[in-house]
Design a protein around this motif. Structure first.
Motif, PDB file in Angstrom:
ATOM      1  N   LYS A 249       0.833  -1.208   0.000  1.00 56.60           N
ATOM      2  CA  LYS A 249       0.000   0.000   0.000  1.00 56.60           C
ATOM      3  C   LYS A 249       0.869   1.261   0.000  1.00 56.60           C
ATOM      4  N   ILE A 250       1.947   1.239   0.799  1.00 55.16           N
ATOM      5  CA  ILE A 250       2.853   2.388   0.865  1.00 55.16           C
ATOM      6  C   ILE A 250       3.522   2.601  -0.487  1.00 55.16           C
ATOM      7  N   ALA A 251       3.966   1.500  -1.118  1.00 56.84           N
ATOM      8  CA  ALA A 251       4.588   1.604  -2.441  1.00 56.84           C
ATOM      9  C   ALA A 251       3.615   2.159  -3.469  1.00 56.84           C
ATOM     10  N   GLY A 252       2.312   1.942  -3.229  1.00 58.49           N
ATOM     11  CA  GLY A 252       1.296   2.451  -4.145  1.00 58.49           C
ATOM     12  C   GLY A 252       0.874   3.878  -3.866  1.00 58.49           C
ATOM     13  N   GLY A 253       1.480   4.514  -2.823  1.00 58.10           N
ATOM     14  CA  GLY A 253       1.217   5.923  -2.558  1.00 58.10           C
ATOM     15  C   GLY A 253       0.441   6.215  -1.297  1.00 58.10           C
ATOM     16  N   MET A 254      -0.019   5.197  -0.582  1.00 55.95           N
ATOM     17  CA  MET A 254      -0.752   5.437   0.656  1.00 55.95           C
ATOM     18  C   MET A 254       0.200   5.913   1.743  1.00 55.95           C
ATOM     19  N   ASN A 255      -0.235   6.841   2.605  1.00 65.03           N
ATOM     20  CA  ASN A 255       0.665   7.305   3.646  1.00 65.03           C
ATOM     21  C   ASN A 255       0.813   6.231   4.729  1.00 65.03           C
ATOM     22  N   VAL A 256       1.854   6.362   5.530  1.00 66.20           N
ATOM     23  CA  VAL A 256       2.232   5.312   6.476  1.00 66.20           C
ATOM     24  C   VAL A 256       1.132   5.058   7.503  1.00 66.20           C
ATOM     25  N   SER A 257       0.535   6.103   8.038  1.00 72.66           N
ATOM     26  CA  SER A 257      -0.504   5.939   9.065  1.00 72.66           C
ATOM     27  C   SER A 257      -1.706   5.177   8.519  1.00 72.66           C
ATOM     28  N   VAL A 266      -3.092  -0.474  15.413  1.00 74.34           N
ATOM     29  CA  VAL A 266      -3.684   0.680  16.088  1.00 74.34           C
ATOM     30  C   VAL A 266      -2.613   1.730  16.361  1.00 74.34           C
ATOM     31  N   SER A 267      -1.384   1.267  16.629  1.00 71.94           N
ATOM     32  CA  SER A 267      -0.275   2.164  16.952  1.00 71.94           C
ATOM     33  C   SER A 267       0.677   2.282  15.773  1.00 71.94           C
ATOM     34  N   SER A 268       0.860   3.511  15.288  1.00 71.79           N
ATOM     35  CA  SER A 268       1.803   3.747  14.187  1.00 71.79           C
ATOM     36  C   SER A 268       3.241   3.474  14.613  1.00 71.79           C
ATOM     37  N   SER A 269       3.564   3.769  15.876  1.00 70.55           N
ATOM     38  CA  SER A 269       4.929   3.550  16.353  1.00 70.55           C
ATOM     39  C   SER A 269       5.232   2.048  16.414  1.00 70.55           C
TER      40      SER A 269
END
Length: 297
Positions: A249-257, A266-269
């Motif tokens: 998803k990130i490689a496709g342009g979605m942001n990390v969060s 639930v936790s980005s960290s």
């Protein structure tokens, strides 16, 4: 000769790098003209046949290379790292991806078993049941050629496509990947059905006890059978699926969060820590350095 004919047909329909849908649902032709290192991916149930060049898939640290001698059959969703390290403009990767329709594969498997009886599963687990490499036998090669030839006539694709696709599925079930495919689509496919459920609910909490209950097994039996089928423990498999899904998803342009949330974190960290532990880079670093041409994974 049949492989050369398939290659010629792909050249005609796809002269430049990319991926193209054919008129037969679930059948795609692809060409990759540049090297791509192995990156996180999720293989969905499909057959991938290469007529020029080679692809790589790494599952739980084990490297699998498939080319014009071996086709890949992935009969259930699998978290891998995949790429085309040897592709180049002078030696492009050319191939066909055929998605496996679960309903048709199950019908064929049960029909075959009703005629011949259930096939005894091999004792060896050298290859995980969800991912198998098989030699191009005459039945598979001829069925693939007949399927790709339909691209020359849209009416033929519309009228004959489903039948030719069914013929290709049957060749797979009879060939070297047949035991793997029958294990996922035939009687006793509880592990494959559990993986299918997990894949559709990646953003929901799911424990080993939940998965064992879905499979109708005790926790201990489920853990053993799951590892035989995937080479990974259920928890390791689920984590790999979630992280690979997020990486794509990130490689496709979605942001990390958003990617973390979409994968059930639930936790980005926590997501960033587990991502870096698995891939050696933070999600942000990875996204900045990874660009995937069509067909690369």
């Amino acid at each position: 000769m049949s492989k050369e004919q398939i290659r010629h047909l792909i050249d005609q329909q796809l002269p430049g790098a990319g991926i193209v849908e054919t008129g037969v649902k679930g059948v795609q032709l692809f060409r990759v003209s540049e090297p791509v290192p192995c990156v996180p991916a999720v293989y969905e149930p499909a057959v991938v046949a290469i007529v020029s060049g080679a692809k790589e898939a790494i599952l739980d640290g084990k490297r699998h290379v498939y080319d014009s001698d071996l086709y890949l059959c992935c009969s259930t969703s699998m978290p891998v790292q995949a790429g085309t390290p040897t592709a180049s403009p002078d030696n492009p990767l050319l191939g066909v991806l055929i998605s496996l329709d679960a309903r048709v594969m199950t019908e064929l498997t049960l029909e075959m078993e009703s005629v011949a009886g259930p096939t005894r599963q091999p004792d060896s687990n050298a290859m995980p049941s969800g991912l198998a490499l098989a030699p191009w036998d005459a039945g598979f090669t001829d069925a693939l050629l007949r399927l790709v030839q339909l691209g020359a006539d849209k009416t033929d694709e519309a009228v004959l496509g489903a039948g030719r696709l069914r013929e290709l599925y049957y060749a797979v079930l009879k060939g070297g990947a047949g035991a793997s495919a029958r294990r996922s689509f035939g009687v006793g496919n509880e592990i494959a059905r559990t993986i299918q459920f997990l894949s559709a609910h990646l953003n929901e909490p799911l424990t080993i006890d939940d998965m064992a209950a879905l499979a109708g097994m005790s926790r201990a039996v489920f853990h053993r059978k799951f590892k035989q089928a995937t080479t990974m423990s259920p928890i390791q498999f689920a984590k790999s699926m979630r992280l690979n899904h997020a990486a794509m998803k990130i490689a496709g342009g979605m942001n990390v969060s958003e990617a973390a949330w979409d994968a059930g974190y639930v936790s980005s960290s926590q997501f960033s820590r587990e991502f870096k532990r698995m891939y050696g880079q933070s999600p942000k670093q990875w996204s900045q350095e990874t660009q995937l041409p069509a067909g690369a994974t």
